[in-house]
Design a protein around this motif. Structure first.
Motif, PDB file in Angstrom:
ATOM      1  N   ASP A   1       0.839  -1.194   0.000  1.00 35.52           N
ATOM      2  CA  ASP A   1       0.000   0.000   0.000  1.00 35.52           C
ATOM      3  C   ASP A   1       0.879   1.251   0.000  1.00 35.52           C
ATOM      4  OD1 ASP A   1      -2.199   1.628   0.048  1.00 35.52           O
ATOM      5  OD2 ASP A   1      -2.452   1.512   2.226  1.00 35.52           O
ATOM      6  N   VAL A   2       1.614   1.447  -1.093  1.00 36.87           N
ATOM      7  CA  VAL A   2       2.464   2.625  -1.244  1.00 36.87           C
ATOM      8  C   VAL A   2       2.240   3.214  -2.623  1.00 36.87           C
ATOM      9  CG1 VAL A   2       4.248   1.905   0.377  1.00 36.87           C
ATOM     10  CG2 VAL A   2       4.399   1.173  -1.996  1.00 36.87           C
ATOM     11  N   ARG A   3       2.322   4.543  -2.708  1.00 36.79           N
ATOM     12  CA  ARG A   3       2.208   5.236  -4.000  1.00 36.79           C
ATOM     13  C   ARG A   3       2.914   6.575  -3.874  1.00 36.79           C
ATOM     14  NH1 ARG A   3      -2.604   4.507  -1.939  1.00 36.79           N
ATOM     15  NH2 ARG A   3      -3.115   2.980  -3.561  1.00 36.79           N
ATOM     16  N   ASP A   4       3.409   7.069  -4.990  1.00 34.42           N
ATOM     17  CA  ASP A   4       4.098   8.353  -4.964  1.00 34.42           C
ATOM     18  C   ASP A   4       4.080   8.942  -6.367  1.00 34.42           C
ATOM     19  OD1 ASP A   4       5.531  10.544  -4.133  1.00 34.42           O
ATOM     20  OD2 ASP A   4       7.013   9.354  -3.015  1.00 34.42           O
ATOM     21  N   ASP A   5       4.174  10.256  -6.441  1.00 32.54           N
ATOM     22  CA  ASP A   5       4.221  10.945  -7.726  1.00 32.54           C
ATOM     23  C   ASP A   5       5.663  11.068  -8.196  1.00 32.54           C
ATOM     24  OD1 ASP A   5       1.491  11.257  -7.735  1.00 32.54           O
ATOM     25  OD2 ASP A   5       1.527  13.256  -6.832  1.00 32.54           O
ATOM     26  N   PHE A   6       5.899  10.734  -9.466  1.00 35.96           N
ATOM     27  CA  PHE A   6       7.227  10.815 -10.074  1.00 35.96           C
ATOM     28  C   PHE A   6       7.162  11.733 -11.290  1.00 35.96           C
ATOM     29  CE2 PHE A   6       7.895   7.279  -7.389  1.00 35.96           C
ATOM     30  CZ  PHE A   6       9.254   6.977  -7.336  1.00 35.96           C
ATOM     31  N   ARG A   7       8.242  12.467 -11.510  1.00 34.74           N
ATOM     32  CA  ARG A   7       8.324  13.371 -12.653  1.00 34.74           C
ATOM     33  C   ARG A   7       9.104  12.702 -13.785  1.00 34.74           C
ATOM     34  NH1 ARG A   7      12.184  17.271 -13.843  1.00 34.74           N
ATOM     35  NH2 ARG A   7      13.108  16.926 -11.760  1.00 34.74           N
ATOM     36  N   VAL A   8       8.532  12.733 -14.981  1.00 31.94           N
ATOM     37  CA  VAL A   8       9.175  12.131 -16.139  1.00 31.94           C
ATOM     38  C   VAL A   8      10.326  13.029 -16.592  1.00 31.94           C
ATOM     39  CG1 VAL A   8       8.894  11.344 -18.523  1.00 31.94           C
ATOM     40  CG2 VAL A   8       7.024  11.021 -16.867  1.00 31.94           C
ATOM     41  N   VAL A   9      11.548  12.464 -16.620  1.00 30.76           N
ATOM     42  CA  VAL A   9      12.705  13.252 -17.052  1.00 30.76           C
ATOM     43  C   VAL A   9      13.286  12.749 -18.381  1.00 30.76           C
ATOM     44  CG1 VAL A   9      13.336  13.931 -14.713  1.00 30.76           C
ATOM     45  CG2 VAL A   9      14.300  11.815 -15.698  1.00 30.76           C
ATOM     46  N   GLY A  10      12.870  11.557 -18.819  1.00 34.14           N
ATOM     47  CA  GLY A  10      13.437  11.033 -20.061  1.00 34.14           C
ATOM     48  C   GLY A  10      12.539   9.992 -20.700  1.00 34.14           C
ATOM     49  N   VAL A  11      12.675   9.878 -22.021  1.00 35.51           N
ATOM     50  CA  VAL A  11      11.990   8.840 -22.799  1.00 35.51           C
ATOM     51  C   VAL A  11      13.061   8.082 -23.568  1.00 35.51           C
ATOM     52  CG1 VAL A  11      10.315   8.337 -24.605  1.00 35.51           C
ATOM     53  CG2 VAL A  11       9.890  10.215 -22.995  1.00 35.51           C
ATOM     54  N   PHE A  12      13.107   6.760 -23.373  1.00 39.39           N
ATOM     55  CA  PHE A  12      14.205   5.952 -23.912  1.00 39.39           C
ATOM     56  C   PHE A  12      13.676   4.968 -24.941  1.00 39.39           C
ATOM     57  CE2 PHE A  12      17.457   2.615 -23.795  1.00 39.39           C
ATOM     58  CZ  PHE A  12      18.618   3.379 -23.828  1.00 39.39           C
ATOM     59  N   LEU A  13      14.385   4.867 -26.056  1.00 41.22           N
ATOM     60  CA  LEU A  13      14.066   3.895 -27.101  1.00 41.22           C
ATOM     61  C   LEU A  13      15.216   2.909 -27.208  1.00 41.22           C
ATOM     62  CD1 LEU A  13      12.258   2.901 -29.430  1.00 41.22           C
ATOM     63  CD2 LEU A  13      13.504   4.475 -30.937  1.00 41.22           C
ATOM     64  N   PRO A  14      15.036   1.651 -26.757  1.00 39.42           N
ATOM     65  CA  PRO A  14      16.134   0.677 -26.827  1.00 39.42           C
ATOM     66  C   PRO A  14      16.377   0.208 -28.255  1.00 39.42           C
ATOM     67  CG  PRO A  14      14.131  -0.373 -26.029  1.00 39.42           C
ATOM     68  CD  PRO A  14      13.822   1.089 -26.147  1.00 39.42           C
ATOM     69  N   ASP A  15      17.592  -0.250 -28.493  1.00 37.56           N
ATOM     70  CA  ASP A  15      17.875  -0.841 -29.801  1.00 37.56           C
ATOM     71  C   ASP A  15      16.942  -2.019 -30.033  1.00 37.56           C
ATOM     72  OD1 ASP A  15      19.868   0.973 -30.179  1.00 37.56           O
ATOM     73  OD2 ASP A  15      21.508  -0.386 -29.635  1.00 37.56           O
ATOM     74  N   GLU A  16      16.547  -2.201 -31.284  1.00 34.26           N
ATOM     75  CA  GLU A  16      15.578  -3.246 -31.605  1.00 34.26           C
ATOM     76  C   GLU A  16      16.215  -4.624 -31.460  1.00 34.26           C
ATOM     77  OE1 GLU A  16      12.544  -4.577 -35.214  1.00 34.26           O
ATOM     78  OE2 GLU A  16      13.687  -2.707 -35.330  1.00 34.26           O
ATOM     79  N   ASN A  17      15.604  -5.456 -30.648  1.00 38.18           N
ATOM     80  CA  ASN A  17      15.972  -6.857 -30.517  1.00 38.18           C
ATOM     81  C   ASN A  17      14.779  -7.600 -29.962  1.00 38.18           C
ATOM     82  OD1 ASN A  17      16.121  -6.800 -27.520  1.00 38.18           O
ATOM     83  ND2 ASN A  17      17.920  -5.520 -27.875  1.00 38.18           N
ATOM     84  N   ILE A  18      14.930  -8.915 -29.781  1.00 43.28           N
ATOM     85  CA  ILE A  18      13.788  -9.722 -29.367  1.00 43.28           C
ATOM     86  C   ILE A  18      13.296  -9.352 -27.972  1.00 43.28           C
ATOM     87  CG2 ILE A  18      15.188 -11.586 -28.379  1.00 43.28           C
ATOM     88  CD1 ILE A  18      13.109 -13.525 -29.571  1.00 43.28           C
TER      89      ILE A  18
END
Length: 426
Positions: free
Chosen positions: A200-217
């Motif tokens: 029973d825990v929750r918290d607000d987080f601020r988005v600082v980055g968007v990541f696109l990994p290299d394509e693989n399986i």
């Protein structure tokens, strides 16, 4: 009925056998079709499984290669060799100490190590406005984790070492998750609420980055994921760190063995292990993970071969049936051929060729079915299915062998017929 002189060359006998076999198949389309289908299904299973395993294996190797072939992982226990029955009801790794952030910092200060990243995984729910997604794959990391997870930031940045030390509520999300939550809006600076599905825990987080990994399986299999400072994961989300690990990037001026030896010595010293004490931790390299994967896929492939052999068995039973019927229907023809000088050996070879042609057609049908399924898998799924050449040869060889083996009984029966009795048959 074709006539030929005794002692015809093997190519002539083979050609004649193929022609007669095709005529027999045309005369018995339904029976032959069912036999061809049974063999084709077995062959198709062999081909598609070989294509899937080959494609998955190449993708796994590419993923490990892109992540750094010299990198290795410090874990609580070697899960590639663990046994789950130690005799007392508990797994043998139960009493091994948990990997700690302090140990990661100690390893990171070694001269042979470029970076040591503390890491653990957890599951989380995420909310943004009216959007709510459950059981998202989350990871707690040290700053600098993109050096191990190859890819690019399409927006924003990674969290900083200062944000890790201060347990800041910042988060990096995958591009797919950003699109799911925010659509075409810029997610940088937006607030999301993370909560634990088990606590029973929750918290607000601020988005600082968007990541696109290299394509693989792996990136295709899990598209929605997020990364937070490991300190924030422990403090704010009460994440479970019992299976934490350290991702180690060796210094390029040292050999891989030198880097591992320094890490082992540092951890043994930190944990107070004596010369006779076994390591209470494990180091896993890419080669070990690949070997473990090869063993797993090898067992899986053997199981699928066993299942595909059932299809070949069904086709083989069909071969016996159709060839016995063929021998019965062509008894008089066999008598005529023997009266004209055909030997038992030639009659035997004739019917074996017919059985082989029947199953080879099944093999060709299986190759077409398996090839179509492999193409569809590669085109519509993340698995780059590729048909290896050996599987084509193995499929055709197994089909021909099935025909020869199951065709022996009717062929032997045909060869044993006496000319006088065969000529009396109606």
């Amino acid at each position: 009925m074709s006539e030929r002189s005794t002692g015809a060359g093997p190519l002539t006998v083979l050609k004649e056998g193929v022609v007669i076999a095709l005529e027999a198949i045309r005369a018995n389309r339904i029976r032959a079709g069912l036999t061809i289908l049974g063999v084709g299904i077995g062959v198709a299973v062999v081909v598609i499984m070989a294509a899937l395993i080959t494609g998955i294996r190449s993708s796994v190797l590419e993923a490990f290669e892109s992540a750094g072939p010299e990198n290795f992982i410090v874990v609580r226990f070697d899960f590639t060799a663990v046994l789950f029955d130690s005799g007392d009801g508990r797994p043998p790794w139960w009493d091994k100490p948990i990997i700690t952030p302090e140990e990661a910092e100690r390893i990171g200060r070694l001269s042979a190590i470029d970076e040591a990243l503390y890491n653990f995984q957890f599951s989380t729910n995420i909310e943004s406005g009216s959007q709510q997604l459950t059981n998202i794959n989350g990871q707690g990391y040290s700053a600098g984790w993109p050096r191990y997870a190859q890819g690019d930031f399409v927006a924003g940045r990674d969290f900083t070492p200062a944000e890790v030390r201060e347990s800041r509520a910042v988060v990096v999300i995958s591009e797919a998750l950003a699109i799911e939550l925010f659509g075409q809006l810029d997610p940088i600076g937006k607030t999301v609420r993370l909560s634990s599905p088990f606590r029973d825990v929750r918290d607000d987080f601020r988005v600082v980055g968007v990541f696109l990994p290299d394509e693989n399986i792996f990136s295709s299999a899990v598209e929605h994921w997020l990364v937070v400072p490991y300190t924030a994961g422990l403090k704010r989300l009460k994440a479970d760190d019992s299976q934490s690990q350290i991702l180690v990037v060796p210094d390029s001026t040292y050999t891989s063995s030198q880097s591992r030896d320094e890490v082992i010595a540092a951890l043994r010293s930190a944990r107070g292990l004596g010369p006779r004490d076994d390591n209470n931790f494990a180091i896993l390299q890419s080669a070990q993970l690949v070997d473990s994967f090869n063993r797993l896929t090898g067992v899986f492939f053997l199981v699928m071969l066993a299942l595909s052999s059932a299809g070949l068995l069904v086709g083989g039973v069909g071969v016996i049936g159709i060839m016995l019927i063929s021998v019965t229907e062509r008894t008089r023809e066999i008598g005529v051929r023997k009266a004209l000088g055909a030997t038992r050996r030639e009659i035997l070879w004739q019917f074996l060729v017919e059985a082989g042609v029947l199953t080879m057609l099944g093999g060709a049908a299986g190759l077409i079915i398996g090839g179509t399924l492999a193409y569809a898998t590669a085109h519509f799924t993340p698995i780059p299915a590729r048909i290896p050449l050996w599987s084509v040869g193995a499929a055709l060889a197994s089909a021909a062998l099935t025909g020869m083996l199951f065709g022996l009984i009717p062929a032997y029966r045909a060869a044993r017929l006496q000319p006088v009795e065969a000529l009396r048959a109606e």
